[in-house]
Design a protein around this motif. Structure first.
Motif, PDB file in Angstrom:
ATOM      1  N   ILE A  61       0.888  -1.160   0.000  1.00 50.81           N
ATOM      2  CA  ILE A  61       0.000   0.000   0.000  1.00 50.81           C
ATOM      3  C   ILE A  61       0.926   1.211   0.000  1.00 50.81           C
ATOM      4  O   ILE A  61       1.702   1.405   0.939  1.00 50.81           O
ATOM      5  CB  ILE A  61      -0.922   0.006   1.226  1.00 50.81           C
ATOM      6  CG1 ILE A  61      -1.739  -1.290   1.288  1.00 50.81           C
ATOM      7  CG2 ILE A  61      -1.837   1.237   1.211  1.00 50.81           C
ATOM      8  CD1 ILE A  61      -2.452  -1.515   2.617  1.00 50.81           C
ATOM      9  N   MET A  62       0.871   2.003  -1.068  1.00 51.42           N
ATOM     10  CA  MET A  62       1.830   3.075  -1.283  1.00 51.42           C
ATOM     11  C   MET A  62       1.205   4.452  -1.086  1.00 51.42           C
ATOM     12  O   MET A  62       0.087   4.697  -1.542  1.00 51.42           O
ATOM     13  CB  MET A  62       2.401   2.990  -2.701  1.00 51.42           C
ATOM     14  CG  MET A  62       3.084   1.672  -3.047  1.00 51.42           C
ATOM     15  SD  MET A  62       4.614   1.394  -2.132  1.00 51.42           S
ATOM     16  CE  MET A  62       5.649   2.683  -2.825  1.00 51.42           C
ATOM     17  N   LYS A  63       1.951   5.325  -0.419  1.00 56.81           N
ATOM     18  CA  LYS A  63       1.565   6.734  -0.259  1.00 56.81           C
ATOM     19  C   LYS A  63       2.836   7.564  -0.349  1.00 56.81           C
ATOM     20  O   LYS A  63       3.818   7.267   0.325  1.00 56.81           O
ATOM     21  CB  LYS A  63       0.881   6.973   1.078  1.00 56.81           C
ATOM     22  CG  LYS A  63       0.438   8.424   1.262  1.00 56.81           C
ATOM     23  CD  LYS A  63      -0.244   8.643   2.590  1.00 56.81           C
ATOM     24  CE  LYS A  63      -0.744  10.052   2.766  1.00 56.81           C
ATOM     25  NZ  LYS A  63       0.118  11.118   2.349  1.00 56.81           N
ATOM     26  N   ASP A  64       2.802   8.575  -1.181  1.00 62.07           N
ATOM     27  CA  ASP A  64       3.953   9.471  -1.345  1.00 62.07           C
ATOM     28  C   ASP A  64       5.252   8.716  -1.630  1.00 62.07           C
ATOM     29  O   ASP A  64       6.305   9.037  -1.086  1.00 62.07           O
ATOM     30  CB  ASP A  64       4.125  10.370  -0.118  1.00 62.07           C
ATOM     31  CG  ASP A  64       2.922  11.273   0.125  1.00 62.07           C
ATOM     32  OD1 ASP A  64       2.266  11.643  -0.868  1.00 62.07           O
ATOM     33  OD2 ASP A  64       2.652  11.598   1.290  1.00 62.07           O
ATOM     34  N   GLY A  65       5.162   7.662  -2.454  1.00 63.10           N
ATOM     35  CA  GLY A  65       6.336   6.922  -2.877  1.00 63.10           C
ATOM     36  C   GLY A  65       6.901   5.935  -1.867  1.00 63.10           C
ATOM     37  O   GLY A  65       7.965   5.363  -2.088  1.00 63.10           O
ATOM     38  N   ALA A  66       6.191   5.727  -0.757  1.00 68.15           N
ATOM     39  CA  ALA A  66       6.685   4.803   0.278  1.00 68.15           C
ATOM     40  C   ALA A  66       5.579   3.843   0.690  1.00 68.15           C
ATOM     41  O   ALA A  66       4.398   4.198   0.692  1.00 68.15           O
ATOM     42  CB  ALA A  66       7.172   5.591   1.488  1.00 68.15           C
ATOM     43  N   PRO A  67       5.952   2.620   1.065  1.00 65.12           N
ATOM     44  CA  PRO A  67       4.937   1.670   1.537  1.00 65.12           C
ATOM     45  C   PRO A  67       4.466   2.036   2.943  1.00 65.12           C
ATOM     46  O   PRO A  67       5.270   2.344   3.818  1.00 65.12           O
ATOM     47  CB  PRO A  67       5.675   0.330   1.527  1.00 65.12           C
ATOM     48  CG  PRO A  67       7.104   0.684   1.713  1.00 65.12           C
ATOM     49  CD  PRO A  67       7.294   2.024   1.054  1.00 65.12           C
ATOM     50  N   ILE A  68       3.137   2.003   3.132  1.00 70.36           N
ATOM     51  CA  ILE A  68       2.559   2.276   4.452  1.00 70.36           C
ATOM     52  C   ILE A  68       1.780   1.077   4.983  1.00 70.36           C
ATOM     53  O   ILE A  68       1.230   1.131   6.077  1.00 70.36           O
ATOM     54  CB  ILE A  68       1.659   3.529   4.436  1.00 70.36           C
ATOM     55  CG1 ILE A  68       0.471   3.339   3.491  1.00 70.36           C
ATOM     56  CG2 ILE A  68       2.483   4.768   4.067  1.00 70.36           C
ATOM     57  CD1 ILE A  68      -0.615   4.398   3.635  1.00 70.36           C
ATOM     58  N   GLY A  69       1.753   0.006   4.213  1.00 66.63           N
ATOM     59  CA  GLY A  69       1.051  -1.197   4.639  1.00 66.63           C
ATOM     60  C   GLY A  69       1.195  -2.278   3.596  1.00 66.63           C
ATOM     61  O   GLY A  69       1.808  -2.080   2.541  1.00 66.63           O
ATOM     62  N   GLU A  70       0.624  -3.429   3.926  1.00 66.58           N
ATOM     63  CA  GLU A  70       0.613  -4.548   2.982  1.00 66.58           C
ATOM     64  C   GLU A  70      -0.787  -5.121   2.928  1.00 66.58           C
ATOM     65  O   GLU A  70      -1.522  -5.067   3.912  1.00 66.58           O
ATOM     66  CB  GLU A  70       1.630  -5.617   3.371  1.00 66.58           C
ATOM     67  CG  GLU A  70       1.324  -6.319   4.664  1.00 66.58           C
ATOM     68  CD  GLU A  70       2.368  -7.365   5.038  1.00 66.58           C
ATOM     69  OE1 GLU A  70       3.353  -7.541   4.313  1.00 66.58           O
ATOM     70  OE2 GLU A  70       2.168  -8.009   6.076  1.00 66.58           O
ATOM     71  N   LEU A  71      -1.139  -5.634   1.771  1.00 66.77           N
ATOM     72  CA  LEU A  71      -2.441  -6.235   1.573  1.00 66.77           C
ATOM     73  C   LEU A  71      -2.240  -7.526   0.802  1.00 66.77           C
ATOM     74  O   LEU A  71      -1.547  -7.531  -0.212  1.00 66.77           O
ATOM     75  CB  LEU A  71      -3.351  -5.277   0.809  1.00 66.77           C
ATOM     76  CG  LEU A  71      -4.807  -5.693   0.730  1.00 66.77           C
ATOM     77  CD1 LEU A  71      -5.710  -4.484   0.781  1.00 66.77           C
ATOM     78  CD2 LEU A  71      -5.084  -6.529  -0.499  1.00 66.77           C
ATOM     79  N   HIS A  72      -2.829  -8.594   1.307  1.00 67.55           N
ATOM     80  CA  HIS A  72      -2.734  -9.901   0.662  1.00 67.55           C
ATOM     81  C   HIS A  72      -4.103 -10.296   0.124  1.00 67.55           C
ATOM     82  O   HIS A  72      -5.102 -10.134   0.818  1.00 67.55           O
ATOM     83  CB  HIS A  72      -2.352 -10.999   1.667  1.00 67.55           C
ATOM     84  CG  HIS A  72      -1.098 -10.762   2.415  1.00 67.55           C
ATOM     85  ND1 HIS A  72      -0.017 -11.594   2.295  1.00 67.55           N
ATOM     86  CD2 HIS A  72      -0.737  -9.812   3.312  1.00 67.55           C
ATOM     87  CE1 HIS A  72       0.953 -11.162   3.092  1.00 67.55           C
ATOM     88  NE2 HIS A  72       0.530 -10.082   3.714  1.00 67.55           N
TER      89      HIS A  72
END
Length: 156
Positions: A61-72
């Motif tokens: 889960i990407m915001k502003d070019g960085a991962p902020i979470g994961e989703l499976h």
């Protein structure tokens, strides 16, 4: 929608995500298993490798070019056209801001439109009311509870 997007998780993104990770006590049924998280390069590599199989799609889960979470999207059953959604946000700085709801809606669209699923299932520890609220906002319907978990389903 919030300014986030999903992309296929890479090893590099996985490391970036877990460098800022904090374990959430709300996801532990048995608090004896809870411990603060400490980044370990080898453990992240093993985790990433273990998630690479044909019955799962792992997204960052990407915001502003960085991962902020994961989703499976996991337990993908192409015959029954069902899968199970699992989501984890990096830490409290990105929770409660709508990113999880947005990510789940994007994942549902992917599951239905790209994978051809007819239903997506999810579960949450009974005490994790924040996750239950997010699932319901994303369109999941409560289906019952058993063994300390609440179960949800979103069907097309």
């Amino acid at each position: 929608m919030k300014e986030i997007f999903l992309c296929v998780m890479t090893r590099e993104l996985c490391h970036e995500l877990y460098k800022g990770w904090e374990n959430d006590p709300a996801i532990y049924r048995d608090m004896d298993l809870f411990a603060p998280y400490h980044y370990d390069k080898n453990a992240v590599n093993q985790y990433f490798d273990a998630k690479q199989n044909s019955s799962r799609v792992l997204f960052a889960i990407m915001k502003d070019g960085a991962p902020i979470g994961e989703l499976h999207l996991k337990r993908i059953d192409r015959e029954r056209k069902e899968c199970t959604l699992s989501i984890h946000m990096q830490n409290d700085t990105v929770k409660g801001l709508g990113y999880g709801t947005c990510a789940e809606k994007l994942a549902l669209k992917y599951a239905f439109d790209v994978l051809g699923m007819v239903a997506v299932n999810a579960d949450t520890v009974i005490k994790n009311t924040r996750s239950q609220h997010v699932l319901e906002k994303a369109g999941f319907q409560y289906t019952g509870e058993k063994d300390g978990f609440k179960y949800y389903r979103c069907a097309r």
